[in-house]
Design a protein around this motif. Structure first.
Motif, PDB file in Angstrom:
ATOM      1  N   LEU B  11      28.699 113.979  47.812  1.00 13.82           N
ATOM      2  CA  LEU B  11      27.265 113.989  48.067  1.00 13.82           C
ATOM      3  C   LEU B  11      26.872 115.340  48.669  1.00 13.82           C
ATOM      4  CD1 LEU B  11      24.598 112.351  48.160  1.00 13.82           C
ATOM      5  CD2 LEU B  11      25.232 111.668  50.483  1.00 13.82           C
ATOM      6  N   ARG B  40      30.813 120.237  33.345  1.00  6.86           N
ATOM      7  CA  ARG B  40      30.148 119.123  33.998  1.00  6.86           C
ATOM      8  C   ARG B  40      29.442 118.226  32.994  1.00  6.86           C
ATOM      9  NH1 ARG B  40      24.913 121.579  37.307  1.00  6.86           N
ATOM     10  NH2 ARG B  40      23.689 122.223  35.477  1.00  6.86           N
ATOM     11  N   PRO B  42      26.248 115.421  33.258  1.00  8.93           N
ATOM     12  CA  PRO B  42      25.276 114.564  33.959  1.00  8.93           C
ATOM     13  C   PRO B  42      25.405 113.126  33.471  1.00  8.93           C
ATOM     14  CG  PRO B  42      24.243 116.572  33.161  1.00  8.93           C
ATOM     15  CD  PRO B  42      25.600 116.513  32.538  1.00  8.93           C
ATOM     16  N   PRO B  43      25.080 112.162  34.295  1.00  9.57           N
ATOM     17  CA  PRO B  43      25.205 110.748  33.903  1.00  9.57           C
ATOM     18  C   PRO B  43      24.501 110.463  32.588  1.00  9.57           C
ATOM     19  CG  PRO B  43      24.700 110.921  36.232  1.00  9.57           C
ATOM     20  CD  PRO B  43      24.600 112.304  35.680  1.00  9.57           C
ATOM     21  N   ALA B  89      18.556 117.834  42.085  1.00 11.23           N
ATOM     22  CA  ALA B  89      18.995 116.575  41.490  1.00 11.23           C
ATOM     23  C   ALA B  89      19.552 116.780  40.078  1.00 11.23           C
ATOM     24  CB  ALA B  89      17.834 115.587  41.462  1.00 11.23           C
ATOM     25  N   THR B  92      23.311 116.836  39.614  1.00  9.53           N
ATOM     26  CA  THR B  92      24.107 115.617  39.739  1.00  9.53           C
ATOM     27  C   THR B  92      24.886 115.406  38.444  1.00  9.53           C
ATOM     28  OG1 THR B  92      22.597 114.549  41.300  1.00  9.53           O
ATOM     29  CG2 THR B  92      24.009 113.106  39.961  1.00  9.53           C
ATOM     30  N   LEU B 122      32.527 112.796  40.631  1.00  3.23           N
ATOM     31  CA  LEU B 122      31.078 112.671  40.617  1.00  3.23           C
ATOM     32  C   LEU B 122      30.487 113.332  41.855  1.00  3.23           C
ATOM     33  CD1 LEU B 122      28.396 111.510  39.524  1.00  3.23           C
ATOM     34  CD2 LEU B 122      28.920 109.409  40.801  1.00  3.23           C
ATOM     35  N   THR B 124      26.821 113.862  43.604  1.00  2.00           N
ATOM     36  CA  THR B 124      25.422 113.450  43.618  1.00  2.00           C
ATOM     37  C   THR B 124      24.648 114.364  44.553  1.00  2.00           C
ATOM     38  OG1 THR B 124      26.051 111.145  43.224  1.00  2.00           O
ATOM     39  CG2 THR B 124      23.842 111.552  44.100  1.00  2.00           C
ATOM     40  N   SER B 126      21.452 114.576  46.642  1.00  2.00           N
ATOM     41  CA  SER B 126      20.418 113.704  47.196  1.00  2.00           C
ATOM     42  C   SER B 126      20.329 113.923  48.699  1.00  2.00           C
ATOM     43  CB  SER B 126      20.742 112.240  46.904  1.00  2.00           C
ATOM     44  OG  SER B 126      19.808 111.383  47.524  1.00  2.00           O
TER      45      SER B 126
END
Lengths: 111, 127
Positions: B11, B40, B42-43, B89, B92, B122, B124, B126
């Motif tokens: 995070l 990378r 991203p989701p 963001a 992420t 992962l 994130t 945020s």
């Protein structure tokens, strides 16, 4: 956005042959070799084909790659359920887009 | 058998710097002919190459990220690292490290591929 274009999806029944295209340009596929990666759900990508048509040790010969001009293709013959995955092409790019680019990815579904 | 393992915070706050390390085992990061790369995802999206580094420190970066990315290598620890500054963001993603086989040839152009890959981590962004 990627400069290597793939169809978003492809599908087939077990035993069928499925082909995935990868369209590029003279600065990437037209000038350099192509590789393909398989990404099973929830896992890291795995090298499937390198140097256009070479299979790493352990990759079944059901998978084959080819290249012609500024396009490349991945063929899966004798489709199996475990082949359901995302597939990405990739190549070096000599233009300002580079120097390395992945394709947009294709989701293969086994019906 | 060569293995790669990513590590770092899962995070990161917006505007801060993302820092990850890839530890290589089963082989030397100083091997000739190999670069070491970061990729990378991203989701729910596709793969994006971030950059690659040679053990000597020579680097290639994705032009779209170049202003924010620094990749470094520590041969004494058999590790290479990624720093991505001013994250938002949009950064992420699952971050992968991989060995990057890279060779300029006269007949085939640039021959290159990523193999093997780490399992990914992962990150994130945020608050």
């Amino acid at each position: 956005q990627s400069v290597l274009t793939q169809p978003p999806s492809a599908s087939g029944t077990p035993g069928q042959r499925v082909t995935i295209s990868c369209s590029g340009s003279s600065s990437n596929i037209g000038s350099n070799t192509v590789n393909w990666y398989q990404q099973l759900p929830g896992t890291a990508p795995k090298l499937l084909i390198y140097s256009n048509n070479q299979r790493p040790s352990g990759v079944p010969d059901r998978f084959s790659g080819s290249k012609s001009g500024t396009s490349a293709s991945l063929a899966i013959s004798g489709l199996q359920s475990e082949d359901e995955a995302d597939y990405y092409c990739a190549a070096w790019d000599d233009s300002l887009n580079g120097p390395f680019v992945f394709g947009t990815g294709t989701k293969v579904t086994v019906l | 058998q060569l293995q790669l393992q990513e590590s770092g915070p899962g995070l990161v706050k917006p505007s801060e710097t993302l820092s990850l390390t890839c530890t290589v085992s089963g082989g030397s990061i100083s091997s000739s002919s190999y670069y070491w790369g970061w990729i990378r995802q991203p989701p729910g999206k596709g793969l994006e190459w971030i950059g690659s580094i040679y053990y000597s420190g020579s680097t290639y970066y994705n032009p779209s990220l170049k202003s924010r990315v620094t990749i470094s290598v520590d041969t004494s620890k058999n590790q290479f690292s990624l720093k991505l500054s001013s994250v938002t963001a949009a950064d992420t993603a699952v971050y992968y490290c991989a060995r990057h086989n890279l060779e300029q040839t006269t007949i085939f152009g640039v021959v290159n591929w990523f193999d093997p890959w780490g399992q990914g981590t992962l990150v994130t962004v945020s608050s």
